[in-house]
Design an enzyme around this catalytic site. Structure first.
Site, mmCIF file in Angstrom:
data_model
loop_
_atom_site.group_PDB
_atom_site.id
_atom_site.type_symbol
_atom_site.label_atom_id
_atom_site.label_comp_id
_atom_site.label_asym_id
_atom_site.label_seq_id
_atom_site.Cartn_x
_atom_site.Cartn_y
_atom_site.Cartn_z
ATOM 1 N N ASP A 101 0.842 -1.203 0.000
ATOM 2 C CA ASP A 101 0.000 0.000 0.000
ATOM 3 C C ASP A 101 0.872 1.245 0.000
ATOM 4 O O ASP A 101 2.024 1.196 0.439
ATOM 5 C CB ASP A 101 -0.836 0.071 1.288
ATOM 6 C CG ASP A 101 -1.749 -1.121 1.440
ATOM 7 O OD1 ASP A 101 -2.084 -1.735 0.429
ATOM 8 O OD2 ASP A 101 -2.085 -1.422 2.599
HETATM 9 N N1 URA Z 1 -1.040 -5.900 3.980
HETATM 10 C C1 URA Z 1 -1.556 -4.660 3.938
HETATM 11 O O1 URA Z 1 -2.597 -4.397 4.527
HETATM 12 N N2 URA Z 1 -0.888 -3.714 3.259
HETATM 13 C C2 URA Z 1 0.276 -3.945 2.609
HETATM 14 O O2 URA Z 1 0.842 -3.035 2.012
HETATM 15 C C3 URA Z 1 0.789 -5.247 2.666
HETATM 16 C C4 URA Z 1 0.109 -6.205 3.347
#
Ligand code: URA
Length: 230
Positions: A101
């Site tokens: 993310d």
């Molecule tokens: N899980 C998440 O919620 N975000 C990420 O970036 C990676 C794993």
């Protein structure tokens, strides 16, 4: 390129030897034994000799320590900053393997080896991904066990996972979680489903690969051994 030439071009053996190796049934292309030396390949296939993947010289494998604030995308005109901005020009033909993310930091891989990327992200390969997480509030032991056993996320239960190093500091909880699925926003979703907001998220390992002493925003090339071992 012919399979025989592919093997010699990538340093496996001479062309003459490649013919014998192929005819002996020691070569697999995308998992299928191939005994014809002139079989055409273009390097996008998963090619192995005696079970060992042959890495094309034309492939590159990069490990980046992603900072928060960068979107994992190859080209999104609406994203102000993307992970591609962190790579030099000569590596911008690579693609991210999976995604983190925008607000997640940590280990992100890039490659132009499509078969390798697909393997890594396929749930059936069960590749462990480990995250440092900080969540709001105190994580109770029964909630920890509940998450480890699997929680419902978008109508489907998450696979069993491992939570360790739980530390409560009076307002929030730091912990380490290892999952092997790669569902969208999975870690945030898992904690959100038990009413804990994720304040900080960093991926510290993918399989045996770790960030070691790579600083935020820095990248390095993986060695052949690391690529094979993953
Ligand atoms: N899980 C998440 O919620 N975000 C990420 O970036 C990676 C794993």
């Amino acid at each position: 390129m012919r399979l025989q030439v592919f093997l010699s071009h990538n340093g496996v053996c001479s062309r003459r030897e490649a013919m014998d190796v192929i005819q002996a049934g020691r070569v697999r292309v995308n998992g299928c034994m191939v005994k014809e030396p002139s079989t055409p390949v273009d390097g996008s296939e998963d090619i192995s000799v005696d079970g060992r993947k042959i890495l094309s010289k034309d492939y590159t494998y990069i490990l980046l320590h992603k900072p928060a604030g960068y979107t994992t995308t190859k080209d999104d005109p609406h994203a102000p900053k993307t992970v591609m901005d962190l790579l030099p020009g000569h590596l911008r033909h690579l693609s991210p393997v999976g995604r983190l993310d925008r607000d997640t930091e940590g280990l992100l891989l890039f490659t132009n080896d499509g078969a390798w990327a697909q393997k890594l992200t396929h749930p059936k390969f069960h590749l462990d991904k480990t995250y440092h997480v900080r969540i709001a509030g105190k994580l109770k032991p029964e909630t920890k066990r509940h998450i480890e056993a699997g929680v419902m996320l978008e109508g489907r239960k998450t696979a069993p996972c491992r939570i360790t190093d739980v530390r409560y500091n009076g307002s929030d909880t730091g912990l380490t979680i290892t999952i092997h699925e790669g569902r969208k926003r999975q870690v945030r979703g898992m904690f959100y489903s038990v009413d804990h907001r994720v304040i900080y998220l960093k991926r510290i390992a993918v399989g045996r690969l770790t960030l070691e002493n790579l600083k935020t925003g820095q990248w390095r090339e993986l060695s052949l051994k690391e690529v094979e071992n993953l």
